[in-house]
Design a protein around this motif. Sequence first.
Motif, PDB file in Angstrom:
ATOM      1  N   TYR A   1      44.067  -8.276  -5.456  1.00 45.28           N
ATOM      2  CA  TYR A   1      44.813  -8.822  -4.325  1.00 45.28           C
ATOM      3  C   TYR A   1      44.665 -10.345  -4.296  1.00 45.28           C
ATOM      4  CZ  TYR A   1      44.337  -4.029  -2.446  1.00 45.28           C
ATOM      5  OH  TYR A   1      44.351  -2.681  -2.266  1.00 45.28           O
ATOM      6  N   ILE A   2      45.728 -11.010  -3.880  1.00 40.62           N
ATOM      7  CA  ILE A   2      45.638 -12.401  -3.453  1.00 40.62           C
ATOM      8  C   ILE A   2      45.957 -12.407  -1.964  1.00 40.62           C
ATOM      9  CG2 ILE A   2      46.473 -14.755  -3.731  1.00 40.62           C
ATOM     10  CD1 ILE A   2      47.298 -14.079  -6.555  1.00 40.62           C
TER      11      ILE A   2
ATOM     12  N   GLU B   1      54.441 -13.814  -8.774  1.00 40.00           N
ATOM     13  CA  GLU B   1      54.712 -13.350 -10.127  1.00 40.00           C
ATOM     14  C   GLU B   1      53.431 -13.235 -10.954  1.00 40.00           C
ATOM     15  OE1 GLU B   1      57.543 -15.989 -11.819  1.00 40.00           O
ATOM     16  OE2 GLU B   1      58.989 -15.753 -10.179  1.00 40.00           O
ATOM     17  N   ILE B   2      52.320 -13.647 -10.403  1.00 40.30           N
ATOM     18  CA  ILE B   2      51.074 -13.675 -11.154  1.00 40.30           C
ATOM     19  C   ILE B   2      50.206 -12.476 -10.791  1.00 40.30           C
ATOM     20  CG2 ILE B   2      49.788 -15.096  -9.505  1.00 40.30           C
ATOM     21  CD1 ILE B   2      48.607 -16.588 -11.914  1.00 40.30           C
ATOM     22  N   ASN B   3      49.561 -11.884 -11.783  1.00 45.91           N
ATOM     23  CA  ASN B   3      48.673 -10.755 -11.571  1.00 45.91           C
ATOM     24  C   ASN B   3      47.368 -11.242 -10.937  1.00 45.91           C
ATOM     25  OD1 ASN B   3      46.996  -8.540 -11.714  1.00 45.91           O
ATOM     26  ND2 ASN B   3      47.036  -8.363 -13.944  1.00 45.91           N
ATOM     27  N   PRO B   4      46.997 -10.715  -9.772  1.00 48.89           N
ATOM     28  CA  PRO B   4      45.763 -11.188  -9.124  1.00 48.89           C
ATOM     29  C   PRO B   4      44.528 -11.075 -10.008  1.00 48.89           C
ATOM     30  CG  PRO B   4      47.041  -9.826  -7.618  1.00 48.89           C
ATOM     31  CD  PRO B   4      47.701  -9.711  -8.960  1.00 48.89           C
ATOM     32  N   LEU B   5      44.500 -10.066 -10.879  1.00 47.52           N
ATOM     33  CA  LEU B   5      43.336  -9.882 -11.743  1.00 47.52           C
ATOM     34  C   LEU B   5      43.306 -10.885 -12.889  1.00 47.52           C
ATOM     35  CD1 LEU B   5      43.207  -5.973 -11.921  1.00 47.52           C
ATOM     36  CD2 LEU B   5      41.892  -7.512 -10.449  1.00 47.52           C
ATOM     37  N   ALA B   6      44.385 -11.660 -13.053  1.00 46.44           N
ATOM     38  CA  ALA B   6      44.449 -12.637 -14.133  1.00 46.44           C
ATOM     39  C   ALA B   6      44.267 -14.066 -13.623  1.00 46.44           C
ATOM     40  CB  ALA B   6      45.778 -12.521 -14.873  1.00 46.44           C
ATOM     41  N   VAL B   7      43.870 -14.224 -12.359  1.00 48.86           N
ATOM     42  CA  VAL B   7      43.671 -15.560 -11.788  1.00 48.86           C
ATOM     43  C   VAL B   7      42.252 -16.038 -12.085  1.00 48.86           C
ATOM     44  CG1 VAL B   7      43.595 -16.911  -9.669  1.00 48.86           C
ATOM     45  CG2 VAL B   7      45.377 -15.190  -9.976  1.00 48.86           C
TER      46      VAL B   7
ATOM     47  N   THR C   1      41.840 -21.155  -8.283  1.00 48.64           N
ATOM     48  CA  THR C   1      42.855 -21.482  -7.292  1.00 48.64           C
ATOM     49  C   THR C   1      42.543 -22.854  -6.702  1.00 48.64           C
ATOM     50  OG1 THR C   1      42.975 -19.134  -6.700  1.00 48.64           O
ATOM     51  CG2 THR C   1      44.025 -20.678  -5.204  1.00 48.64           C
ATOM     52  N   ALA C   2      43.588 -23.641  -6.426  1.00 47.12           N
ATOM     53  CA  ALA C   2      43.418 -24.940  -5.778  1.00 47.12           C
ATOM     54  C   ALA C   2      44.482 -25.094  -4.704  1.00 47.12           C
ATOM     55  CB  ALA C   2      43.509 -26.073  -6.801  1.00 47.12           C
ATOM     56  N   LEU C   3      44.118 -25.725  -3.593  1.00 47.87           N
ATOM     57  CA  LEU C   3      45.009 -25.839  -2.447  1.00 47.87           C
ATOM     58  C   LEU C   3      45.231 -27.289  -2.050  1.00 47.87           C
ATOM     59  CD1 LEU C   3      43.618 -22.970  -0.184  1.00 47.87           C
ATOM     60  CD2 LEU C   3      45.434 -22.863  -1.882  1.00 47.87           C
ATOM     61  N   GLY C   4      46.501 -27.639  -1.840  1.00 46.96           N
ATOM     62  CA  GLY C   4      46.852 -28.914  -1.262  1.00 46.96           C
ATOM     63  C   GLY C   4      47.234 -28.737   0.194  1.00 46.96           C
ATOM     64  N   HIS C   5      47.881 -29.751   0.748  1.00 47.15           N
ATOM     65  CA  HIS C   5      48.271 -29.706   2.149  1.00 47.15           C
ATOM     66  C   HIS C   5      49.416 -28.727   2.377  1.00 47.15           C
ATOM     67  CE1 HIS C   5      48.623 -30.982   6.245  1.00 47.15           C
ATOM     68  NE2 HIS C   5      49.822 -31.510   6.083  1.00 47.15           N
ATOM     69  N   GLN C   6      50.379 -28.679   1.427  1.00 44.14           N
ATOM     70  CA  GLN C   6      51.546 -27.824   1.578  1.00 44.14           C
ATOM     71  C   GLN C   6      51.848 -27.022   0.314  1.00 44.14           C
ATOM     72  OE1 GLN C   6      54.669 -30.550   2.722  1.00 44.14           O
ATOM     73  NE2 GLN C   6      53.889 -30.797   4.799  1.00 44.14           N
ATOM     74  N   HIS C   7      50.876 -26.925  -0.608  1.00 39.26           N
ATOM     75  CA  HIS C   7      51.117 -26.176  -1.840  1.00 39.26           C
ATOM     76  C   HIS C   7      49.834 -25.502  -2.319  1.00 39.26           C
ATOM     77  CE1 HIS C   7      49.403 -29.834  -3.564  1.00 39.26           C
ATOM     78  NE2 HIS C   7      49.387 -29.283  -4.776  1.00 39.26           N
ATOM     79  N   SER C   8      50.017 -24.471  -3.156  1.00 34.64           N
ATOM     80  CA  SER C   8      48.908 -23.720  -3.742  1.00 34.64           C
ATOM     81  C   SER C   8      49.157 -23.599  -5.234  1.00 34.64           C
ATOM     82  CB  SER C   8      48.812 -22.317  -3.125  1.00 34.64           C
ATOM     83  OG  SER C   8      48.759 -22.365  -1.712  1.00 34.64           O
ATOM     84  N   VAL C   9      48.074 -23.689  -6.029  1.00 31.51           N
ATOM     85  CA  VAL C   9      48.195 -23.625  -7.488  1.00 31.51           C
ATOM     86  C   VAL C   9      47.188 -22.619  -8.027  1.00 31.51           C
ATOM     87  CG1 VAL C   9      48.110 -24.917  -9.642  1.00 31.51           C
ATOM     88  CG2 VAL C   9      48.954 -26.026  -7.569  1.00 31.51           C
ATOM     89  N   PHE C  10      47.630 -21.802  -8.983  1.00 33.27           N
ATOM     90  CA  PHE C  10      46.787 -20.802  -9.612  1.00 33.27           C
ATOM     91  C   PHE C  10      46.666 -21.095 -11.103  1.00 33.27           C
ATOM     92  CE2 PHE C  10      49.024 -18.867  -6.056  1.00 33.27           C
ATOM     93  CZ  PHE C  10      47.994 -18.291  -5.326  1.00 33.27           C
ATOM     94  N   LEU C  11      45.460 -20.916 -11.628  1.00 34.22           N
ATOM     95  CA  LEU C  11      45.223 -21.010 -13.066  1.00 34.22           C
ATOM     96  C   LEU C  11      45.115 -19.595 -13.623  1.00 34.22           C
ATOM     97  CD1 LEU C  11      44.526 -22.436 -15.724  1.00 34.22           C
ATOM     98  CD2 LEU C  11      42.146 -22.595 -14.924  1.00 34.22           C
TER      99      LEU C  11
END
Length: 236
Positions: free
Chosen positions: A64-65, A100-106, A109-119
């Motif tokens: 889960y995310i 579109e990303i599989n939670p088990l493949a994350v 994670t990094a968070l900005g003010h209005q955006h989120s990024v996953f590696l």
Amino acid sequence: MGGNDFGDLGIGMSTVKSAPFHIIPFDHVVEPQQRLSILDLVAGPHNILLCALQISEDGHQRGYIIGWGKSRHGQLGPVPLSSTGRPPPYIAAPHLISSEINPLAVNATALGHQHSVFLHSGSFLYGLGSDQKSQLRGLESTRQATSIGCTWNGTYALVNETDGKSMLFSTGSHSKGQLGRAAASDDISMQPVEFNFDMSTTRIACFACGSEHVLALLSDIPTSDALRAGEVWGWG
């Protein structure tokens, strides 16, 4: 514990303040009969994301995310619209994020003010939320990333090559020099940070992002004669 102005605590907007801390409920978004293992937890300015895992009795794994807090700009993925037909400014309880990303493949994670990024474990990046200041521009072209970070309105990715060399890429707002390069106004996509020395003999061990500045810790490539191990460089 702490402020709850934008649903930061994940417990709804209750005014009860008597408890020294609160336990966040997840039963409404995951299987309540199974134990939830939190793999990663990241807090942004007013939003929180976590990756979690449940293993059923037959050994089946489900990832889960989950997020809560500010959501107007899509940083928590698609959310139910408010009565005005617009995304709500925040979600005060855990929300299951579909992407579109599989939670088990994350991997991170990094968070900005209005955006989120996953590696992703495949070393590529995936973003959610606002791209108004180009904070998501060029993410899809970034490969071999090993770690990520966000300023309020920027995204950063450390790329390590197979020969031991490394480069730090940046995109987003450059209003205070946050991108670490002489970026023209029309060149704010994912490009390398420009250090004023030869990076061929130096690698970036790690980096950290503040609201509008970045610090990078340098170390030597083992075969190099340069002596930069332990230096910290900053910009923004």
